[in-house]
Design a protein around this motif. Sequence first.
Motif, mmCIF file in Angstrom:
data_model
loop_
_atom_site.group_PDB
_atom_site.id
_atom_site.type_symbol
_atom_site.label_atom_id
_atom_site.label_comp_id
_atom_site.label_asym_id
_atom_site.label_seq_id
_atom_site.Cartn_x
_atom_site.Cartn_y
_atom_site.Cartn_z
ATOM 1 N N UNK A 197 17.269 41.252 42.664
ATOM 2 C CA UNK A 197 17.208 42.425 43.160
ATOM 3 C C UNK A 197 16.404 42.779 44.481
ATOM 4 N N UNK A 198 15.958 41.545 45.041
ATOM 5 C CA UNK A 198 15.573 41.612 46.453
ATOM 6 C C UNK A 198 16.402 41.409 47.424
ATOM 7 N N UNK A 199 17.761 41.102 47.260
ATOM 8 C CA UNK A 199 18.638 40.753 48.173
ATOM 9 C C UNK A 199 19.601 41.881 48.528
ATOM 10 N N UNK A 200 19.197 42.767 49.482
ATOM 11 C CA UNK A 200 20.085 43.922 50.089
ATOM 12 C C UNK A 200 21.334 43.590 50.940
ATOM 13 N N UNK A 201 21.673 42.250 50.839
ATOM 14 C CA UNK A 201 22.803 41.970 51.867
ATOM 15 C C UNK A 201 24.043 41.969 51.041
ATOM 16 N N UNK A 202 24.258 42.197 49.750
ATOM 17 C CA UNK A 202 25.365 42.106 49.010
ATOM 18 C C UNK A 202 25.764 43.408 48.449
ATOM 19 N N UNK A 203 25.383 44.481 48.891
ATOM 20 C CA UNK A 203 25.584 45.969 48.471
ATOM 21 C C UNK A 203 27.146 46.163 48.074
ATOM 22 N N UNK A 204 28.152 45.808 49.286
ATOM 23 C CA UNK A 204 29.520 45.976 48.942
ATOM 24 C C UNK A 204 29.900 45.189 47.809
ATOM 25 N N UNK A 205 29.696 44.061 47.692
ATOM 26 C CA UNK A 205 30.008 43.192 46.411
ATOM 27 C C UNK A 205 29.603 43.800 45.415
ATOM 28 N N UNK A 206 28.234 44.250 45.209
ATOM 29 C CA UNK A 206 27.880 44.994 43.717
ATOM 30 C C UNK A 206 28.741 46.162 43.761
ATOM 31 N N UNK A 207 28.952 46.885 44.579
ATOM 32 C CA UNK A 207 29.549 48.366 44.552
ATOM 33 C C UNK A 207 30.886 48.133 44.042
ATOM 34 N N UNK A 208 31.622 47.155 44.896
ATOM 35 C CA UNK A 208 33.164 46.906 44.350
ATOM 36 C C UNK A 208 33.325 46.354 43.069
ATOM 37 N N UNK A 209 32.276 45.519 42.637
ATOM 38 C CA UNK A 209 32.450 44.973 41.055
ATOM 39 C C UNK A 209 31.873 45.802 40.266
ATOM 40 N N UNK A 210 31.164 46.779 40.337
ATOM 41 C CA UNK A 210 30.720 47.654 39.342
ATOM 42 C C UNK A 210 31.881 48.774 39.140
ATOM 43 N N UNK A 211 32.549 49.121 40.384
ATOM 44 C CA UNK A 211 33.808 50.004 40.205
ATOM 45 C C UNK A 211 34.721 49.514 39.363
ATOM 46 N N UNK A 212 35.166 48.314 39.818
ATOM 47 C CA UNK A 212 36.337 47.783 38.911
ATOM 48 C C UNK A 212 35.805 47.451 37.539
#
Length: 308
Positions: free
Chosen positions: A257-272
């Motif tokens: 939760x403290x790593x703000x450098x992978x937002x794009x990865x989290x968004x893409x995985x959540x969308x799929x």
Amino acid sequence: MSTSTAGRAAGEPRTAFVLAGGAALGAMQAGMVHALYERGITPDLLIGTSAGALNAAFLASRPATVATAHELAALWRGLRRRDILPLRPATLLGGLAGRRDHLIPDAALRRLAARHLQFERLEQAAIPLHLIAFDLLAGTEVRLSDGPLDDAVLAAAAIPGVLPPVRWRGRLLADGGIADNTPVSHAVALGARRIYVLPTQNPGDLGLPRPPRAALAAVVHAVTVLTNARLHGDIARYSPAAELIVLPAANPGHIPPTDFGHAGQLITQALAATRMALATGTPNPPAAAVSPAELWLAGPDVETDPQH
């Protein structure tokens, strides 16, 4: 009347989106919202705490469209930890020495809210908005439904000891996630009959592949474990209250939760993951089987903040 309510077909149940806290993991909610909006699933009310409070407030002032989900995703992709939790030696030392009740000032978070939220008071939201905080003195959850938006967002996201608590109408408020990180009970109390839960961790998922490497990460993980256990119990408790649809919190890489450098990865995985879950009609993770039934009202430990 909210914009979503005006367009809902007669007979459709009142629908709530409940957005959980989770610091940087809140990015995945942009992907979840994208999947919901593109299927025409929109909220009649929004309920959030911690990072979910910021996301809910962002959504509450904008149309329930895929374009809005893209805007939220762009916000998260541009965020870094310094934009929310800037570490400054003077403040850290003051907090550790007992001269302050926090380690990180809230100025950065306040600037972020002012830059991206398009209304000034909770009651002005186009989609009814309710943010959940915790009263440090009374030891109870507090639902904020009217009053200054920026103070409400900061109160709902003020991690105790890390960010300063917010004084609100005689109360001392902090992050609602410390008691109820996924406030399903408030959606039930507000009359929602269909509740989409946007978690940042799947119910029952408590483990990590490796220990946290930093002190702040360890603190946030400990709180997450405790509050996630409550979500698991609440799903069983409130399944007689409404149709609960728990979306999958896709995080196979165990991004902390403290790593703000992978937002794009989290968004893409959540969308799929959300697209697939909604398409197959099985959004609930295995630990969260739920079914609709009649209303079960929230208990006396839930407070609402009176209008002044």
